[in-house]
Design a protein around this motif. Structure first.
Motif, PDB file in Angstrom:
ATOM      1  N   ASN A   1      14.899  -6.125   6.734  1.00  9.40           N
ATOM      2  CA  ASN A   1      13.646  -6.208   5.987  1.00  9.40           C
ATOM      3  C   ASN A   1      13.485  -7.605   5.387  1.00  9.40           C
ATOM      4  N   ASP A   2      12.246  -7.965   5.157  1.00  8.60           N
ATOM      5  CA  ASP A   2      11.887  -9.269   4.597  1.00  8.60           C
ATOM      6  C   ASP A   2      11.737  -9.120   3.091  1.00  8.60           C
TER       7      ASP A   2
ATOM      8  N   LEU B   1       6.149   1.546   4.339  1.00  8.65           N
ATOM      9  CA  LEU B   1       6.206   2.919   3.870  1.00  8.65           C
ATOM     10  C   LEU B   1       6.830   2.972   2.482  1.00  8.65           C
ATOM     11  N   ASP B   2       6.599   4.066   1.800  1.00 14.41           N
ATOM     12  CA  ASP B   2       7.332   4.334   0.582  1.00 14.41           C
ATOM     13  C   ASP B   2       8.827   4.427   0.924  1.00 14.41           C
TER      14      ASP B   2
ATOM     15  N   VAL C   1      10.841   5.955   4.219  1.00 14.83           N
ATOM     16  CA  VAL C   1      11.786   5.208   5.051  1.00 14.83           C
ATOM     17  C   VAL C   1      13.096   5.979   5.145  1.00 14.83           C
ATOM     18  N   ALA C   2      13.544   6.507   4.010  1.00 12.49           N
ATOM     19  CA  ALA C   2      14.808   7.241   3.985  1.00 12.49           C
ATOM     20  C   ALA C   2      14.765   8.455   4.899  1.00 12.49           C
ATOM     21  N   HIS C   3      13.722   9.245   4.805  1.00 17.45           N
ATOM     22  CA  HIS C   3      13.643  10.459   5.617  1.00 17.45           C
ATOM     23  C   HIS C   3      13.466  10.121   7.100  1.00 17.45           C
TER      24      HIS C   3
ATOM     25  N   ASN D   1       8.870  -0.327   1.387  1.00 20.86           N
ATOM     26  CA  ASN D   1       9.715  -1.131   2.245  1.00 20.86           C
ATOM     27  C   ASN D   1       9.066  -1.220   3.618  1.00 20.86           C
ATOM     28  N   GLU D   2       9.341  -2.301   4.311  1.00 24.83           N
ATOM     29  CA  GLU D   2       8.866  -2.485   5.685  1.00 24.83           C
ATOM     30  C   GLU D   2      10.060  -2.983   6.489  1.00 24.83           C
ATOM     31  N   VAL D   3      10.537  -2.149   7.396  1.00 25.22           N
ATOM     32  CA  VAL D   3      11.819  -2.419   8.036  1.00 25.22           C
ATOM     33  C   VAL D   3      11.698  -2.430   9.552  1.00 25.22           C
TER      34      VAL D   3
END
Length: 407
Positions: free
Chosen positions: A352-353, A382-383, A387-389, A366-368
């Motif tokens: 991620n940036d 995404l929130d 991202v985690a899910h 986050n944007e990964v």
């Protein structure tokens, strides 16, 4: 297993002052529409009465292995398999030892030995009993057999000592039970290790080297793994976030502390290293470094910290089956992250940036980009919970197909 559409819990109440908290737990479980049947140990009956349990649960309380009435109506074998989840709360050191060695001298241990239902344990005991090598060996044995744990927590106990051993809060136990009853638990039986947050490397008693990591993404991943059924150990650097419910949280300060805690959490099936570990530390001064008008700034000699991701990724019998690293970059994000995956030896890298202005570091989104041996997959912004899910769903899909460990 269970009765029709009504999900049910078999609660085994062990001895110890914490047994009184099971009354509130029963009430909360009933509020969620769950049927609660109870096995009350002789030690547990010294702290709570069968009448109080029966009044809250609306069910008979079982305690006598040799009761002919109970045996003719249900039998200890049927009782052991009649619920969707067996919960041992509180689990004393003695009860854990008997579970680990397979003893069956009373109704509680006989039920636990005969059950083919998932088991969740909520330990509660004196800090020295919990940290004793015998108890830790019993816990490791039970975890290896698939028994899930919630707690214990650290804090002041009834014996006026403080430390790990306090029964987990009712909310945490309830959350773990509800997860255990969830029909969608693709990671049930899997053990996961998550690192999160920054590390603090002391310069002197009041100053340290650190970074801006909030730990939010790592905590969200730990919670998503637990929701999917995994038995999670979260190793967290200093954060302001509360310990997530339903998992074992280890608080550390330095990179060396974090590596030690990770090693103690092995073996595991999944390791997700989100922590922003400081690359260097210094030999800290024993007293506060004073600034004087005519003195030059002190020279800090930076020493390399252990590489936690690379250490966990080393081939060997304790290497997790899937190791995921994170790469927080400010330029050439994909190039640096791809090189990092190859250099560290991990399976996946989430890049991620975190450049100033992105709001990623310390923010809620986050944007990964997920990088593995097959290439790169960019995800939209995404929130961090989303991202985690999404990451946990990918982990579950990956683990459905056997993958050989690196030689």
């Amino acid at each position: 297993m269970g009765d029709g559409a009504t999900r049910s819990v078999l609660l085994v109440v062990g001895g110890g002052i914490a047994a009184y908290k099971t009354l509130e737990l029963i009430r909360r479980l009933r509020e969620h529409g769950l049927r609660v049947r109870t096995v009350l140990t002789d030690a547990g009956a010294r702290f709570v009465t069968p009448m109080s349990i029966q009044a809250l649960s609306g069910e008979r309380v079982f305690s006598d292995l040799f009761s002919l009435t109970d045996e003719s109506e249900m039998g200890h074998i049927a009782l052991s398999r009649s619920s969707n989840l067996v919960v041992v709360c509180p689990a004393t050191a003695d009860l854990l030892a008997r579970m680990a060695t397979g003893l069956a001298g009373d109704l509680a241990t006989t039920v636990l030995l005969a059950t083919d239902t998932p088991v969740l344990v909520a330990p509660a005991m004196n800090v020295r009993m919990w940290t004793h090598a015998a108890t830790q060996a019993n816990v490791a044995t039970l975890r290896a057999r698939g028994v899930a744990f919630v707690g214990p927590e650290s804090g002041l106990m009834a014996c006026n000592e403080s430390g790990p051993g306090r029964l987990a809060e009712t909310d945490a136990i309830l959350a773990a039970i509800l997860r255990g009853l969830s029909p969608d638990r693709p990671l049930a039986g899997r053990r996961a290790l998550v690192t999160a947050g920054p590390t603090h490397e002391p310069i002197d008693p009041v100053r340290y080297i650190a970074n801006r990591s909030s730990g939010m993404q790592g905590y969200a991943i730990a919670e998503a793994l637990a929701a999917a059924g995994a038995d999670v150990t979260l190793v967290s650097g200093p954060t302001t976030l509360p310990d997530p419910a339903g998992m074992h949280t280890v608080r550390v300060e330095t990179a060396r502390d974090m590596l030690d805690a990770c090693r103690h959490a092995l073996p595991c099936d999944i390791a997700v290293c989100t922590a922003a570990v400081a690359d260097w530390h210094v030999a800290p001064a024993t007293q506060k470094i004073k600034k004087t008008a005519d003195a030059a700034p002190p020279a800090l000699q930076l020493l390399p910290n252990p590489d936690i991701l690379a250490t966990l990724s080393q081939p060997g019998p304790t290497r997790p089956g899937l190791i995921i690293g994170f790469a927080a970059e400010t330029e050439h994000v994909l190039a640096h992250a791809t090189t990092k995956r190859e250099r560290k030896g991990c399976d996946w890298i989430v890049a991620n940036d975190v450049s100033p202005g992105t709001g990623i570091m310390g923010g809620t989104e986050n944007e990964v980009t997920l990088i593995d041996a097959a290439g790169c997959e960019h995800w939209p912004r995404l929130d961090k919970t989303q991202v985690a899910h999404r990451l946990v769903a990918r982990i579950a899909t990956f683990l459905q197909t056997p993958h050989p460990k690196p030689e």
